[in-house]
Design a protein around this motif. Sequence first.
Motif, PDB file in Angstrom:
ATOM      1  N   TYR A   1       0.814  -1.215   0.000  1.00 19.37           N
ATOM      2  CA  TYR A   1       0.000   0.000   0.000  1.00 19.37           C
ATOM      3  C   TYR A   1       0.850   1.267   0.000  1.00 19.37           C
ATOM      4  CZ  TYR A   1       0.353   1.646   4.852  1.00 19.37           C
ATOM      5  OH  TYR A   1       0.789   2.175   6.028  1.00 19.37           O
TER       6      TYR A   1
ATOM      7  N   PHE B   1      -7.720   3.651   3.714  1.00 17.84           N
ATOM      8  CA  PHE B   1      -7.819   5.030   4.175  1.00 17.84           C
ATOM      9  C   PHE B   1      -6.960   5.211   5.420  1.00 17.84           C
ATOM     10  CE2 PHE B   1     -11.714   4.527   1.765  1.00 17.84           C
ATOM     11  CZ  PHE B   1     -11.726   5.697   1.018  1.00 17.84           C
TER      12      PHE B   1
ATOM     13  N   GLY C   1      -6.687   8.568   0.930  1.00 18.89           N
ATOM     14  CA  GLY C   1      -7.233   7.314   0.418  1.00 18.89           C
ATOM     15  C   GLY C   1      -6.387   6.759  -0.712  1.00 18.89           C
ATOM     16  N   ARG C   2      -6.284   5.433  -0.768  1.00 19.89           N
ATOM     17  CA  ARG C   2      -5.525   4.760  -1.821  1.00 19.89           C
ATOM     18  C   ARG C   2      -6.390   3.658  -2.418  1.00 19.89           C
ATOM     19  NH1 ARG C   2       0.323   5.391   0.145  1.00 19.89           N
ATOM     20  NH2 ARG C   2       0.045   6.309   2.188  1.00 19.89           N
ATOM     21  N   VAL C   3      -6.499   3.623  -3.736  1.00 12.86           N
ATOM     22  CA  VAL C   3      -7.175   2.515  -4.404  1.00 12.86           C
ATOM     23  C   VAL C   3      -6.136   1.422  -4.583  1.00 12.86           C
ATOM     24  CG1 VAL C   3      -8.359   1.734  -6.485  1.00 12.86           C
ATOM     25  CG2 VAL C   3      -8.818   4.018  -5.573  1.00 12.86           C
TER      26      VAL C   3
ATOM     27  N   CYS D   1     -11.381  -0.656   3.118  1.00 13.32           N
ATOM     28  CA  CYS D   1     -12.789  -0.542   2.768  1.00 13.32           C
ATOM     29  C   CYS D   1     -13.026  -1.202   1.414  1.00 13.32           C
ATOM     30  CB  CYS D   1     -13.172   0.933   2.713  1.00 13.32           C
ATOM     31  SG  CYS D   1     -14.893   1.221   2.286  1.00 13.32           S
TER      32      CYS D   1
ATOM     33  N   GLU E   1     -14.548   5.002  -6.983  1.00 11.01           N
ATOM     34  CA  GLU E   1     -13.466   4.350  -6.242  1.00 11.01           C
ATOM     35  C   GLU E   1     -12.880   5.245  -5.153  1.00 11.01           C
ATOM     36  OE1 GLU E   1     -12.116   0.862  -9.237  1.00 11.01           O
ATOM     37  OE2 GLU E   1     -10.846   2.634  -9.209  1.00 11.01           O
ATOM     38  N   LEU E   2     -12.859   6.524  -5.360  1.00 13.04           N
ATOM     39  CA  LEU E   2     -12.444   7.467  -4.304  1.00 13.04           C
ATOM     40  C   LEU E   2     -13.273   8.715  -4.392  1.00 13.04           C
ATOM     41  CD1 LEU E   2      -8.570   7.489  -3.860  1.00 13.04           C
ATOM     42  CD2 LEU E   2     -10.272   6.692  -2.275  1.00 13.04           C
TER      43      LEU E   2
ATOM     44  N   CYS F   1     -13.830  -3.141  -5.331  1.00 11.80           N
ATOM     45  CA  CYS F   1     -12.721  -2.201  -5.244  1.00 11.80           C
ATOM     46  C   CYS F   1     -12.240  -2.223  -3.800  1.00 11.80           C
ATOM     47  CB  CYS F   1     -13.176  -0.798  -5.625  1.00 11.80           C
ATOM     48  SG  CYS F   1     -11.902   0.468  -5.372  1.00 11.80           S
TER      49      CYS F   1
ATOM     50  N   ARG G   1      -9.946  -0.331  -1.024  1.00  2.00           N
ATOM     51  CA  ARG G   1      -9.317   0.957  -0.727  1.00  2.00           C
ATOM     52  C   ARG G   1      -8.728   0.926   0.680  1.00  2.00           C
ATOM     53  NH1 ARG G   1     -14.446   4.596  -1.581  1.00  2.00           N
ATOM     54  NH2 ARG G   1     -15.066   3.311   0.158  1.00  2.00           N
TER      55      ARG G   1
ATOM     56  N   GLY H   1      -8.665  -2.066  -8.143  1.00  2.00           N
ATOM     57  CA  GLY H   1      -9.882  -1.493  -8.698  1.00  2.00           C
ATOM     58  C   GLY H   1     -10.047  -1.824 -10.162  1.00  2.00           C
TER      59      GLY H   1
END
Length: 116
Positions: free
Chosen positions: A6, A42, A24-26, A107, A115-116, A38, A40, A29
């Motif tokens: 991540y 956070f 936040g990071r996808v 999440c 996605e975000l 998806c 994510r 996805g």
Amino acid sequence: MKVVNYKDVLPVVMCNETVKNVAGRVMIGKQDGAKNFCMRVFEMGKNGYTPRHTHDWEHEVFVHTGTGEVLIEDHWHPLSEGSAIFIPANIEHQFKNTSDKTFTFVCLIPSGAPEL
């Protein structure tokens, strides 16, 4: 297939009148070919919170580090490392950090949702 740390995914930092001190990071996805979900991650800093909101999809959350709270239908629930949360569709909710340390959670949402 995809394997990634991540920390290697650039965060999108969110801070305005409805969200504070959130990145936040996808992780996985639609760009990875994920057809159903998806994922994510956070990270929420001190005094951070997400917007109070609802949407048409359920989501599942797993707390990785830190402590916080989730608002679900006007009731705050304490969260800590290892907590798992299910939020059904169309239920008002919000997350907030309740400590000085970073609050990190994963999440999962269905594909087709933003996605975000």
